[in-house]
Write an enzyme that holds these catalytic residues in place. Sequence first.
Site, PDB file in Angstrom:
ATOM      1  CD  GLU A 223      34.327  12.959  70.157  1.00 37.73           C
ATOM      2  OE1 GLU A 223      33.625  13.308  71.135  1.00 37.73           O
ATOM      3  OE2 GLU A 223      34.588  13.729  69.210  1.00 37.73           O
TER       4      GLU A 223
ATOM      5  CB  ALA B  35      35.310  11.161  62.881  1.00 34.22           C
TER       6      ALA B  35
ATOM      7  CD  GLU C  72      36.261  17.223  67.703  1.00 40.54           C
ATOM      8  OE1 GLU C  72      36.021  16.251  66.958  1.00 40.54           O
ATOM      9  OE2 GLU C  72      37.203  17.231  68.504  1.00 40.54           O
TER      10      GLU C  72
ATOM     11  N   GLY D  81      33.144  14.741  65.838  1.00 43.70           N
ATOM     12  CA  GLY D  81      33.774  15.544  64.792  1.00 43.70           C
ATOM     13  C   GLY D  81      32.796  16.515  64.136  1.00 43.70           C
TER      14      GLY D  81
HETATM   15  C1  HXC Z   1      29.684   6.096  60.852  1.00 46.77           C
HETATM   16  C2  HXC Z   1      27.495   6.503  61.393  1.00 46.77           C
HETATM   17  C3  HXC Z   1      27.875   7.459  62.347  1.00 46.77           C
HETATM   18  C4  HXC Z   1      29.285   7.736  62.502  1.00 46.77           C
HETATM   19  C5  HXC Z   1      25.735   7.338  62.361  1.00 46.77           C
HETATM   20  N1  HXC Z   1      26.154   6.448  61.445  1.00 46.77           N
HETATM   21  N2  HXC Z   1      26.771   7.961  62.927  1.00 46.77           N
HETATM   22  N3  HXC Z   1      28.379   5.824  60.655  1.00 46.77           N
HETATM   23  N4  HXC Z   1      30.134   7.018  61.732  1.00 46.77           N
HETATM   24  N5  HXC Z   1      29.752   8.643  63.325  1.00 46.77           N
HETATM   25  C6  HXC Z   1      25.351   5.575  60.618  1.00 46.77           C
HETATM   26  C7  HXC Z   1      24.804   4.401  61.403  1.00 46.77           C
HETATM   27  O1  HXC Z   1      25.745   3.371  61.497  1.00 46.77           O
HETATM   28  C8  HXC Z   1      23.619   4.010  60.535  1.00 46.77           C
HETATM   29  O2  HXC Z   1      24.080   3.276  59.411  1.00 46.77           O
HETATM   30  C9  HXC Z   1      23.114   5.340  60.009  1.00 46.77           C
HETATM   31  O3  HXC Z   1      24.194   6.256  60.144  1.00 46.77           O
HETATM   32  C10 HXC Z   1      21.931   5.884  60.818  1.00 46.77           C
HETATM   33  O4  HXC Z   1      22.320   5.908  62.179  1.00 46.77           O
HETATM   34  P1  HXC Z   1      21.402   5.293  63.357  1.00 46.77           P
HETATM   35  O5  HXC Z   1      22.296   5.066  64.504  1.00 46.77           O
HETATM   36  O6  HXC Z   1      20.622   4.128  62.848  1.00 46.77           O
HETATM   37  O7  HXC Z   1      20.412   6.519  63.617  1.00 46.77           O
HETATM   38  P2  HXC Z   1      19.674   6.885  64.981  1.00 46.77           P
HETATM   39  O8  HXC Z   1      19.157   5.641  65.656  1.00 46.77           O
HETATM   40  O9  HXC Z   1      18.704   7.970  64.614  1.00 46.77           O
HETATM   41  O10 HXC Z   1      20.798   7.490  65.921  1.00 46.77           O
HETATM   42  C11 HXC Z   1      21.431   8.696  65.599  1.00 46.77           C
HETATM   43  C12 HXC Z   1      22.727   8.880  66.455  1.00 46.77           C
HETATM   44  C13 HXC Z   1      23.621   7.628  66.298  1.00 46.77           C
HETATM   45  C14 HXC Z   1      22.334   9.085  67.929  1.00 46.77           C
HETATM   46  C15 HXC Z   1      23.404  10.141  65.950  1.00 46.77           C
HETATM   47  O11 HXC Z   1      23.762   7.350  64.887  1.00 46.77           O
HETATM   48  C16 HXC Z   1      24.968   7.773  66.910  1.00 46.77           C
HETATM   49  O12 HXC Z   1      25.116   7.689  68.120  1.00 46.77           O
HETATM   50  N6  HXC Z   1      25.988   7.952  66.050  1.00 46.77           N
HETATM   51  C17 HXC Z   1      27.367   8.023  66.487  1.00 46.77           C
HETATM   52  C18 HXC Z   1      27.642   9.344  67.157  1.00 46.77           C
HETATM   53  C19 HXC Z   1      29.064   9.399  67.636  1.00 46.77           C
HETATM   54  O13 HXC Z   1      29.507   8.617  68.472  1.00 46.77           O
HETATM   55  N7  HXC Z   1      29.829  10.346  67.109  1.00 46.77           N
HETATM   56  C20 HXC Z   1      31.222  10.506  67.430  1.00 46.77           C
HETATM   57  C21 HXC Z   1      32.048   9.729  66.454  1.00 46.77           C
HETATM   58  S1  HXC Z   1      33.729   9.729  66.915  1.00 46.77           S
HETATM   59  P3  HXC Z   1      23.582   1.763  59.124  1.00 46.77           P
HETATM   60  O14 HXC Z   1      24.368   1.371  57.933  1.00 46.77           O
HETATM   61  O15 HXC Z   1      23.861   0.988  60.343  1.00 46.77           O
HETATM   62  O16 HXC Z   1      22.105   1.942  58.871  1.00 46.77           O
HETATM   63  C22 HXC Z   1      34.325  11.176  66.410  1.00 46.77           C
HETATM   64  C23 HXC Z   1      35.765  11.365  66.700  1.00 46.77           C
HETATM   65  C24 HXC Z   1      36.193  12.734  66.365  1.00 46.77           C
HETATM   66  O17 HXC Z   1      33.644  11.987  65.877  1.00 46.77           O
HETATM   67  C25 HXC Z   1      37.645  12.837  66.577  1.00 46.77           C
HETATM   68  C26 HXC Z   1      38.376  13.276  65.399  1.00 46.77           C
HETATM   69  C27 HXC Z   1      37.634  13.892  64.316  1.00 46.77           C
END
Ligand code: HXC
Length: 257
Positions: free
Chosen positions: A131, A65, A111, A108
Amino acid sequence: MSYETIIVETHGRVGLVRLNRPQALNALNSTLIGELDRALDGFDKDAGIGCVVLTGSEKAFAAGADIKEMQSLSFPDTYLDDFITSWDRIGHKRKPIVAAVAGFALGGGCELAMMCDFILAADTAKFGQPEIKLGVMPGAGGTQRLTRFVGKAKAMEMCLTGRMMDASEAERAGLVSRVVPAAELVDEAMKVAAQIAGMSLPIAMMTKESVNRAYETTLAEGIRFERRVFHAMFATRDQKEGMTAFVEKRKPDFSHG
Ligand code: HXC
């Protein structure tokens, strides 16, 4: 219809949806979920479509998400807007949906893939529920579907630590149906979807409904449901065509009725 965050195509009887927010690794914001819901509803209503493929990019199916959208929400915001509940609609589509996952399927994203009917994974796929590292837990079915699909031990470890599973572990654990080379993922998913779309549509839809029932009810109730639906299939033209074609040693020509 034009979309901002997804690309929608039709290939014969197969619908293809590509998540398309490359700058954010296909993070699932409310615009994307709304557009995906509309696109899938369109395919559900289109008699010419028999199966749908949902995919992302080579790097990410979806990295979760959209954290930037969630960051400043308060409890009343989430409660009053019934935040995430609209995602449930994706899991209630009636036609078969194949998730083709390459790269990250996190939070998400994992999911969403699990809301599809099965997951075909590229060898680059990585699944996780990270998360907890953000101070929350899965909120779109992760604690429930992942536990049913891979069992308590792996689901609990993944949800409590945020550890990712690679494609081969996901296949061993039963999260994905098959792993294919990344370069072949979408072609293979389209091929499988075309195969499904070549079956009788009502029979495929009833089969999906029946398999999904296994996750919602007891074994005895599930078997009763299966038996009723199985009996009902004998009221279709496609049952007559399928069995007659076998007896006549020819390919069936289903009329989807
Ligand atoms: C918003 C996101 C994002 C996310 C990545 N980006 N994931 N933006 N929400 N979930 C954005 C980053 O901010 C960045 O933008 C760009 O995408 C590239 O990401 P990087 O981190 O620079 O890439 P990398 O170093 O290759 O790392 C990849 C990654 C990492 C390991 C997947 O991006 C990451 O850990 N993302 C978050 C994963 C996460 O925690 N997901 C769960 C979310 S909570 P900028 O602008 O900075 O360049 C969730 C809740 C669900 O899903 C519950 C209800 C649905």
